[in-house]
Each structure stands twice: as structure tokens, then as C-alpha cells.
Design a protein around this motif. Structure first.
Motif, short mmCIF file in Angstrom:
data_model
loop_
_atom_site.label_atom_id
_atom_site.label_comp_id
_atom_site.label_asym_id
_atom_site.label_seq_id
_atom_site.Cartn_x
_atom_site.Cartn_y
_atom_site.Cartn_z
N ALA A 145 0.20 -0.78 -0.29
CA ALA A 145 0.35 0.24 0.06
C ALA A 145 1.22 1.45 -0.22
O ALA A 145 1.93 1.25 0.36
N ASP A 146 0.14 2.58 -0.32
CA ASP A 146 1.38 3.43 -0.45
C ASP A 146 0.94 4.52 0.82
O ASP A 146 1.93 4.89 1.27
N GLU A 147 -0.32 4.61 1.48
CA GLU A 147 0.15 6.36 2.09
C GLU A 147 -1.54 4.92 3.55
O GLU A 147 -2.47 4.69 2.74
N VAL A 148 -2.11 6.14 4.22
CA VAL A 148 -2.98 6.08 5.07
C VAL A 148 -3.85 7.26 5.13
O VAL A 148 -3.99 8.08 4.63
N GLY A 149 -5.00 6.63 4.23
CA GLY A 149 -6.17 7.68 3.95
C GLY A 149 -7.74 6.86 4.06
O GLY A 149 -7.83 6.16 3.49
N SER A 150 -8.20 7.76 4.28
CA SER A 150 -10.16 7.34 4.21
C SER A 150 -10.46 8.00 2.78
O SER A 150 -9.96 8.62 1.81
N ALA A 151 -11.93 7.20 1.82
CA ALA A 151 -11.90 7.62 1.19
C ALA A 151 -12.78 9.08 0.46
O ALA A 151 -12.08 10.02 -0.15
N GLY A 152 -13.22 9.82 2.01
CA GLY A 152 -12.60 11.77 2.01
C GLY A 152 -11.49 12.84 2.26
O GLY A 152 -11.21 13.01 1.74
N TYR A 153 -10.30 11.65 2.49
CA TYR A 153 -9.28 11.65 2.93
C TYR A 153 -9.01 12.13 1.07
O TYR A 153 -7.89 13.57 1.09
N VAL A 154 -8.45 11.87 0.13
CA VAL A 154 -9.04 11.30 -1.15
C VAL A 154 -8.54 11.86 -1.77
O VAL A 154 -8.87 12.37 -2.69
N ALA A 155 -10.32 11.82 -1.37
CA ALA A 155 -11.52 13.55 -2.49
C ALA A 155 -10.89 14.39 -2.88
O ALA A 155 -10.54 15.59 -2.95
N ARG A 156 -10.40 14.85 -1.45
CA ARG A 156 -10.54 16.02 -1.10
C ARG A 156 -9.00 16.38 -1.06
O ARG A 156 -8.57 17.66 -1.39
N GLU A 157 -7.96 15.75 -0.61
CA GLU A 157 -6.73 16.67 -0.30
C GLU A 157 -5.75 15.28 -1.61
O GLU A 157 -4.83 16.16 -2.24
N VAL A 158 -6.22 14.02 -2.52
CA VAL A 158 -5.66 14.15 -3.34
C VAL A 158 -5.80 13.74 -4.09
O VAL A 158 -5.15 14.87 -5.37
N ALA A 159 -7.61 13.74 -4.71
CA ALA A 159 -8.44 14.31 -6.31
C ALA A 159 -8.36 15.69 -6.72
O ALA A 159 -8.65 16.10 -7.69
N GLY A 160 -8.69 16.39 -5.03
CA GLY A 160 -8.81 18.00 -5.44
C GLY A 160 -10.63 17.97 -5.45
O GLY A 160 -10.84 19.32 -6.23
N ALA A 161 -11.40 17.44 -5.52
CA ALA A 161 -12.86 17.05 -5.67
C ALA A 161 -13.01 16.41 -4.40
O ALA A 161 -13.50 15.02 -4.80
N GLU A 162 -13.50 17.67 -3.78
CA GLU A 162 -14.10 16.90 -2.11
C GLU A 162 -16.02 16.47 -2.20
O GLU A 162 -16.16 15.66 -1.57
N ASP A 163 -16.56 16.66 -3.55
CA ASP A 163 -17.29 16.31 -3.89
C ASP A 163 -17.63 14.77 -4.34
O ASP A 163 -16.84 14.76 -4.94
N ILE A 164 -18.54 14.05 -3.55
CA ILE A 164 -18.23 12.41 -3.64
C ILE A 164 -19.38 11.80 -4.27
O ILE A 164 -20.44 12.21 -3.74
N VAL A 165 -19.80 10.87 -5.61
CA VAL A 165 -20.94 11.14 -5.76
C VAL A 165 -20.60 9.56 -6.14
O VAL A 165 -19.59 8.56 -6.90
N ASP A 166 -21.45 8.86 -5.36
CA ASP A 166 -21.59 7.21 -5.12
C ASP A 166 -21.82 6.76 -6.94
O ASP A 166 -23.05 7.02 -7.51
#
Length: 320
Positions: free
Chosen positions: A263-284
Motif C-alpha cells: 500500500a502507499d499511504e494512510v487515507g480514507s475515501a474522504g481524505y483522498v477525494a479532498r486532499e489527493v483528487a482535489g474534488a471533495e464532493d463524492i458521487v456514488d
């Protein structure tokens, strides 16, 4: 005579008034029933519409601005299950095809399952990443990402875990039971008739021959090599440590997985969307079957399971 005529007129007038009043009451009653049945029909149509529409139609329809797409891979990986390749691949395709998707998160909570289903998902992730090179795909592990689940995750750009997640179990198994000694003790005779010398291979009520063991061993090793090759291709130089340990079927916690390069890093879906992807809104975009399809599938699965049990065709190879 005049009086009788007046009485007659009153009688006729009263009769007409009563008839008119009854007609009016009947018309009002008919109107009420008409309104009732129209409302009932409307409610029925709304109910049918709710059943037939996918559960996630409204959420996807709201994805009109840049967002991070989410697809769930949850549970045992097997055909006809929630974590089947059909369901997961459908969600991934929808996610990548949406013009407002900036990144895709595949959130995994699975102990593994079918090698074939896992490979279908792995191959489709690779294809979608090539087709949409500007949209990254991140695997986010919740409780568990083991065996077939990790096979799928290894195709992602990055894998994020929780410190307490369980990750790894890169191995293949084929299991069952043997009742030979118990049958001998009970005086039960096994009558197995086959057409084909090895058709009864690994029969639980017959002794396991050396040929059976060797054949099963070759099969498992071949599938295991395919699993290892997929992990090496996906993780590349990020893998660390002894390969015999990494690919032994052992599993580790999330933070240990990071140390081993699984694995690469510690992070939740919210963290990845906000901090990594730069698109905080998540659509299922997870594919959700409608009620009628679920009912039909369950009936079909029940029939298939009953047939499998009656015909003695059970077990199979699993990434677990």
C-alpha cells in the motif's frame, strides 16, 4: 277538483326534486370514486417507477459539477453477488464516462473470492486507465483487502489504507472435507460411477490419490503465478522485502502493508477525494440492482445452488 290538481302538482314537483337530488348525490359519489381510482392509479405508477429506477439515479443526476466518483467493492467476490465483476465493472465504467469525474475511488472491503471475477475487474481497471489517462483511480481499503480483493486493488494508481486494515493474503486455495475414515467406521459403501478416468477427482468420500494431489498442486501454482505477475505489474518497484514472504498468503495490517510496499499511504475515501483528487464532493456510482432484478437473481441463484448440491458439484478455487 282544484284542490286535487294542486296536490297532484306538489306530488310531481316533489318527485322531480327527489330524483334530481338523488342524481346529484350519485354524480358526486361517482366523482369521488373517480378521483379515488385516479389517485390509486397514480400511486401505483409512482410505485412502479420507484421500483424500476436504479436506487442511485438521483445522486448521479446531481453530479453536475467536478466530483470524485466512488465505486464500492464489498463482500465475497463471486458471480451473482454484490461484489461480482458485472456490478463493479458497471460502476467503474459509469464513473469514468461521466464528464465531471476528476478521479475514481474504488473502496474495497473484501476477503477475496473468485480468481476469474477478480481478473475481470483487474483487466477492466487497466483498460479504463488507458482509455481515460487523465482520470486517476485510487483504491481505498476499509476493513479488509485480502487475496482477490488485493488482486483488484493492485491495478490502481495508488492504494490507501487505515492503520488497522487487513491487507495481503496473496495466495490461492482449494478446500474441502474428507469422510473416508468416518464412512469406514460406519460401514458405509461409496458407490461412485464416472465416465472419464479422473471425473471423480477430489471426491470427498474417496481417498485422495497421488495424482489428485499433483494435479491440484499444478493448478493452484499456475493460478498463483498469474496472481503474483498481476501484483508485480501493478506495484512494480514499490514492493519491498522477501518475495517468498510477500506471496506466501500471509496478511498484514495497513501500516505494515505500507512498509512492505503493498500500500502507499494512510487515507480514507474522504481524505483522498479532498486532499489527493482535489474534488471533495463524492458521487456514488456503485451499481445497485432494482428490486425486480434482485428478486429474479435470487430465484435463479437458489435454483442454481439447489442444482449444484443435488449434482455434487461444489467447491472451487478461490483467492482467499
Amino acid at each position: 277538483m282544484e284542490k286535487d290538481k294542486g296536490s297532484n302538482g306538489d306530488w310531481h314537483r316533489e318527485l322531480v326534486e327527489n330524483l334530481a337530488r338523488d342524481a346529484l348525490v350519485e354524480r358526486r359519489r361517482a366523482r369521488r370514486w373517480g378521483i379515488f381510482f385516479k389517485l390509486l392509479t397514480f400511486a401505483y405508477l409512482i410505485g412502479v417507477l420507484v421500483v424500476l429506477l436504479p436506487n442511485d439515479w438521483s445522486e448521479k443526476g446531481m453530479g453536475v459539477k467536478p466530483h470524485t466518483a466512488l465505486v464500492e467493492l464489498e463482500g465475497m467476490i463471486a458471480p451473482g453477488q454484490k461484489a461480482s465483476a458485472d456490478n463493479v465493472v458497471t460502476g467503474l465504467r459509469d464513473a469514468f464516462e461521466d464528464k465531471n469525474t476528476k478521479a475514481v475511488i474504488l473502496r474495497i472491503n473484501s476477503p477475496g473470492g473468485s480468481p476469474v471475477q477478480s481478473d475481470y475487474m483487474h483487466s477492466e481497471i487497466k483498460r479504463l486507465r488507458e482509455k481515460y489517462p487523465d482520470i486517476p483511480l485510487y483504491a481505498v481499503v476499509s476493513d479488509m483487502c485480502a487475496s482477490g480483493g488485493y488482486y483488484v486493488a493492485s491495478a490502481a494508481d495508488k492504494i490507501y489504507v487505515n492503520e488497522s486494515s487487513v491487507i495481503g493474503s496473496i495466495g490461492v486455495l482449494m478446500n474441502g472435507f474428507g469422510f473416508v475414515d468416518a464412512m469406514n467406521e460406519l460401514g458405509i459403501e461409496r458407490r461412485l460411477m464416472t465416465a472419464g478416468e479422473h471425473k471423480g477427482i477430489l471426491d470427498p468420500f474417496s481417498p485422495v490419490s497421488e495424482f489428485d494431489r499433483e494435479h491440484a498442486d499444478k493448478l493452484l501454482k499456475k493460478i498463483h503465478k498469474h496472481f503474483i505477475a498481476a501484483v508485480k505489474e501493478g506495484r512494480g518497484d514499490r514492493l519491498k522485502g522477501d518475495e517468498e514472504t510477500l506471496f506466501s498468503g500471509l496478511f498484514w495490517t495497513g501500516d505494515q502493508g505500507i512498509e512492505l510496499g503493498l500500500a502507499d499511504e494512510v487515507g480514507s475515501a474522504g481524505y483522498v477525494a479532498r486532499e489527493v483528487a482535489g474534488a471533495e464532493d463524492i458521487v456514488d456510482f456503485t451499481a445497485k440492482e432494482d428490486a425486480l432484478t434482485r428478486l429474479a437473481d435470487r430465484f435463479g441463484a437458489a435454483f442454481a445452488n439447489a442444482f449444484t448440491r443435488s449434482s455434487g458439484m461444489q467447491g472451487g478455487v478461490q483467492f482467499r
